[in-house]
Design a protein around this motif. Structure first.
Motif, PDB file in Angstrom:
ATOM      1  N   GLY A 113     -25.962 105.189  49.608  1.00 45.75           N
ATOM      2  CA  GLY A 113     -26.486 104.414  50.713  1.00 45.75           C
ATOM      3  C   GLY A 113     -26.460 102.923  50.432  1.00 45.75           C
ATOM      4  O   GLY A 113     -25.701 102.444  49.585  1.00 45.75           O
ATOM      5  N   ASN A 114     -27.305 102.203  51.120  1.00 46.62           N
ATOM      6  CA  ASN A 114     -27.286 100.743  51.020  1.00 46.62           C
ATOM      7  C   ASN A 114     -28.650 100.213  50.589  1.00 46.62           C
ATOM      8  O   ASN A 114     -29.673 100.871  50.750  1.00 46.62           O
ATOM      9  N   PHE A 115     -28.617  99.027  50.014  1.00 44.41           N
ATOM     10  CA  PHE A 115     -29.848  98.311  49.667  1.00 44.41           C
ATOM     11  C   PHE A 115     -30.005  97.189  50.677  1.00 44.41           C
ATOM     12  O   PHE A 115     -29.168  96.281  50.751  1.00 44.41           O
ATOM     13  N   GLU A 116     -31.046  97.257  51.461  1.00 45.07           N
ATOM     14  CA  GLU A 116     -31.190  96.325  52.576  1.00 45.07           C
ATOM     15  C   GLU A 116     -31.835  95.005  52.136  1.00 45.07           C
ATOM     16  O   GLU A 116     -32.905  94.999  51.531  1.00 45.07           O
ATOM     17  N   PHE A 117     -31.155  93.916  52.445  1.00 43.65           N
ATOM     18  CA  PHE A 117     -31.720  92.564  52.294  1.00 43.65           C
ATOM     19  C   PHE A 117     -30.926  91.647  53.205  1.00 43.65           C
ATOM     20  O   PHE A 117     -29.809  91.963  53.627  1.00 43.65           O
ATOM     21  N   SER A 118     -31.489  90.502  53.513  1.00 44.04           N
ATOM     22  CA  SER A 118     -30.834  89.552  54.413  1.00 44.04           C
ATOM     23  C   SER A 118     -30.367  88.334  53.633  1.00 44.04           C
ATOM     24  O   SER A 118     -30.738  88.130  52.470  1.00 44.04           O
ATOM     25  N   CYS A 119     -29.560  87.514  54.282  1.00 43.79           N
ATOM     26  CA  CYS A 119     -29.070  86.297  53.634  1.00 43.79           C
ATOM     27  C   CYS A 119     -30.214  85.344  53.304  1.00 43.79           C
ATOM     28  O   CYS A 119     -30.083  84.495  52.419  1.00 43.79           O
ATOM     29  N   LYS A 120     -31.339  85.498  53.974  1.00 43.99           N
ATOM     30  CA  LYS A 120     -32.497  84.660  53.681  1.00 43.99           C
ATOM     31  C   LYS A 120     -33.070  84.964  52.294  1.00 43.99           C
ATOM     32  O   LYS A 120     -33.834  84.156  51.757  1.00 43.99           O
ATOM     33  N   GLU A 121     -32.703  86.110  51.739  1.00 44.13           N
ATOM     34  CA  GLU A 121     -33.253  86.527  50.447  1.00 44.13           C
ATOM     35  C   GLU A 121     -32.277  86.283  49.291  1.00 44.13           C
ATOM     36  O   GLU A 121     -32.577  86.637  48.149  1.00 44.13           O
ATOM     37  N   TYR A 122     -31.139  85.670  49.578  1.00 44.75           N
ATOM     38  CA  TYR A 122     -30.164  85.399  48.525  1.00 44.75           C
ATOM     39  C   TYR A 122     -30.755  84.535  47.419  1.00 44.75           C
ATOM     40  O   TYR A 122     -30.538  84.777  46.229  1.00 44.75           O
ATOM     41  N   ASP A 123     -31.480  83.502  47.816  1.00 48.58           N
ATOM     42  CA  ASP A 123     -32.034  82.587  46.807  1.00 48.58           C
ATOM     43  C   ASP A 123     -33.039  83.306  45.911  1.00 48.58           C
ATOM     44  O   ASP A 123     -33.097  83.045  44.698  1.00 48.58           O
ATOM     45  N   ALA A 124     -33.820  84.212  46.477  1.00 51.29           N
ATOM     46  CA  ALA A 124     -34.796  84.960  45.679  1.00 51.29           C
ATOM     47  C   ALA A 124     -34.077  85.875  44.683  1.00 51.29           C
ATOM     48  O   ALA A 124     -34.486  85.991  43.514  1.00 51.29           O
ATOM     49  N   LEU A 125     -33.003  86.520  45.127  1.00 54.31           N
ATOM     50  CA  LEU A 125     -32.231  87.371  44.224  1.00 54.31           C
ATOM     51  C   LEU A 125     -31.553  86.528  43.137  1.00 54.31           C
ATOM     52  O   LEU A 125     -31.521  86.920  41.961  1.00 54.31           O
ATOM     53  N   PHE A 126     -31.045  85.372  43.527  1.00 50.46           N
ATOM     54  CA  PHE A 126     -30.427  84.471  42.548  1.00 50.46           C
ATOM     55  C   PHE A 126     -31.449  84.029  41.498  1.00 50.46           C
ATOM     56  O   PHE A 126     -31.151  83.988  40.301  1.00 50.46           O
ATOM     57  N   GLU A 127     -32.658  83.726  41.935  1.00 56.78           N
ATOM     58  CA  GLU A 127     -33.719  83.311  41.015  1.00 56.78           C
ATOM     59  C   GLU A 127     -34.035  84.417  40.017  1.00 56.78           C
ATOM     60  O   GLU A 127     -34.231  84.157  38.819  1.00 56.78           O
ATOM     61  N   LEU A 128     -34.062  85.661  40.484  1.00 59.68           N
ATOM     62  CA  LEU A 128     -34.291  86.782  39.567  1.00 59.68           C
ATOM     63  C   LEU A 128     -33.182  86.878  38.528  1.00 59.68           C
ATOM     64  O   LEU A 128     -33.434  87.165  37.356  1.00 59.68           O
ATOM     65  N   MET A 129     -31.944  86.604  38.925  1.00 61.62           N
ATOM     66  CA  MET A 129     -30.823  86.654  37.981  1.00 61.62           C
ATOM     67  C   MET A 129     -30.934  85.567  36.916  1.00 61.62           C
ATOM     68  O   MET A 129     -30.470  85.752  35.792  1.00 61.62           O
TER      69      MET A 129
END
Length: 350
Positions: A291-307
């Motif tokens: 399946g898929n993991f749902e997130f929006s482009c608004k959450e890209y920065d938060a995911l980048f910060e976690l990385m």
């Protein structure tokens, strides 16, 4: 660093009795969670060497792999007379072997421990290789040490208690091992029928995937070089997993890794010309089973910060393991923020 002996055994109690007999332990502590205590502990306690052992149980779920649980384990060990000659047996999946290995290797500067893996994911991932740890401040395995188990035992019968989601979670790490190994192993793993689990075939695949990991760990036990290959899929994957807990929609580790593999193979495609047809084979596998993991482009920065908090990073740059082809490993690869966002675009479009 010493190396664990990993055995896939048909007679778990016989192997465990032999291993415990070699320890001459003053006392034995068995760590479980709620689930493994109910489903797996009765089989373990058939071992004659475990009569009178101390039992420690913590709540199930990766959200409990934290400092509070670690403190409770240390407290129990201390209050029940554990010494440096005690032995801990970690019975469970990756959460239990991670936190059990960590608490054992830090209590009184280290007591011996044995892992008995009860999940496919734990068997191919956390139980072997000597990495231990707990989550901290919302980050995966942020606190931990390299400290291998004395022995690791795997009994396929335990896997028959798992549902499809947990079997697929473990299979994701097998896919990763195949990608960093050979085209032949990649084809073998892809042929495995996830709709109709054949545990005899699974045992054969498991033996090979564990040997892949052991061979790499033996070359580089402290992850200074080639062991970083085992992190393929995990930079994006850990960010997805951590975000799932922050948003209170937790996903299984293997699912996050599989989604991370798709992103990092796409990054390999745009940076190293990884074969597009192999990328698409993985994409179709994920579409059918994960399946898929749902997130929006608004959450890209938060995911980048976690990385940016990933343990593999050097300085302020996000460090990836990528592939130029099946088995063609390229460690210490750097990607720009724009490239990372392009991968997230590709993932969401898929």
């Amino acid at each position: 660093m010493s190396h664990s002996i990993t055995k896939i055994c048909d007679n778990l109690n016989s192997e465990l009795n032999l291993a415990i007999g070699h320890q001459s332990a003053e006392s034995i502590f068995v760590l479980t969670d709620d689930t493994t205590r109910r489903l797996c502990l009765p089989a373990l306690l058939l071992s004659e060497k475990l009569k009178g052992c101390h039992l420690i149980t913590i709540p199930s779920g990766d959200e409990h792999k934290n400092i509070n649980s670690a403190v409770e384990i240390w407290k129990y060990l201390s209050e029940n007379g554990a010494t440096r000659k005690s032995l801990m047996i970690n019975l469970g999946g990756g959460m239990i072997t991670d936190i059990g290995g960590f608490t054992a290797s830090t209590f009184k500067r280290g007591i011996r421990y044995i892992n008995v893996s009860t999940t496919l994911l734990g068997a191919v991932d956390a139980a072997t290789g000597g990495k231990t740890g707990i989550n901290f401040l919302g980050l995966k395995n942020e606190i931990g040490v390299f400290a291998p188990a004395d022995s690791v035992f795997i009994n396929i019968d335990f896997f028959k208690t798992l549902d499809d989601r947990n079997l697929r979670s473990g299979y994701a790490e097998m896919v990763k091992h195949a990608l960093i190994d050979t085209t032949e192993e990649w084809e073998n793993v892809l042929k495995f029928d996830l709709d109709n689990i054949d545990f005899i075939v699974l045992k054969s695949l498991l033996e090979r995937t564990i040997r892949i990991k052991e061979r790499i760990v033996k070359q580089d036990p402290y992850e200074a070089n080639i062991r970083k290959a085992l992190n393929l899929g995990h930079t994006f994957g850990h960010a997805f997993e951590s975000w799932s807990y922050k948003t209170e929609k937790p996903v299984l580790h293997g699912y996050a890794v599989m989604w991370g593999l798709l992103c990092e193979l796409y990054l390999s495609f745009i940076k190293l010309d990884f074969p597009k047809d192999e990328l698409l084979r993985l994409k179709y596998l994920i579409k059918e089973y994960y399946g898929n993991f749902e997130f929006s482009c608004k959450e890209y920065d938060a995911l980048f910060e976690l990385m940016t908090h990933d343990k593999k990073n050097d300085s302020k740059e996000i460090n990836f393991t990528l592939l130029a082809g099946i088995g063609d490993i390229r460690i210490n690869q750097i990607a720009s923020k724009d490239e990372i966002f392009e991968c997230l675009d590709f993932f969401r479009e898929g």
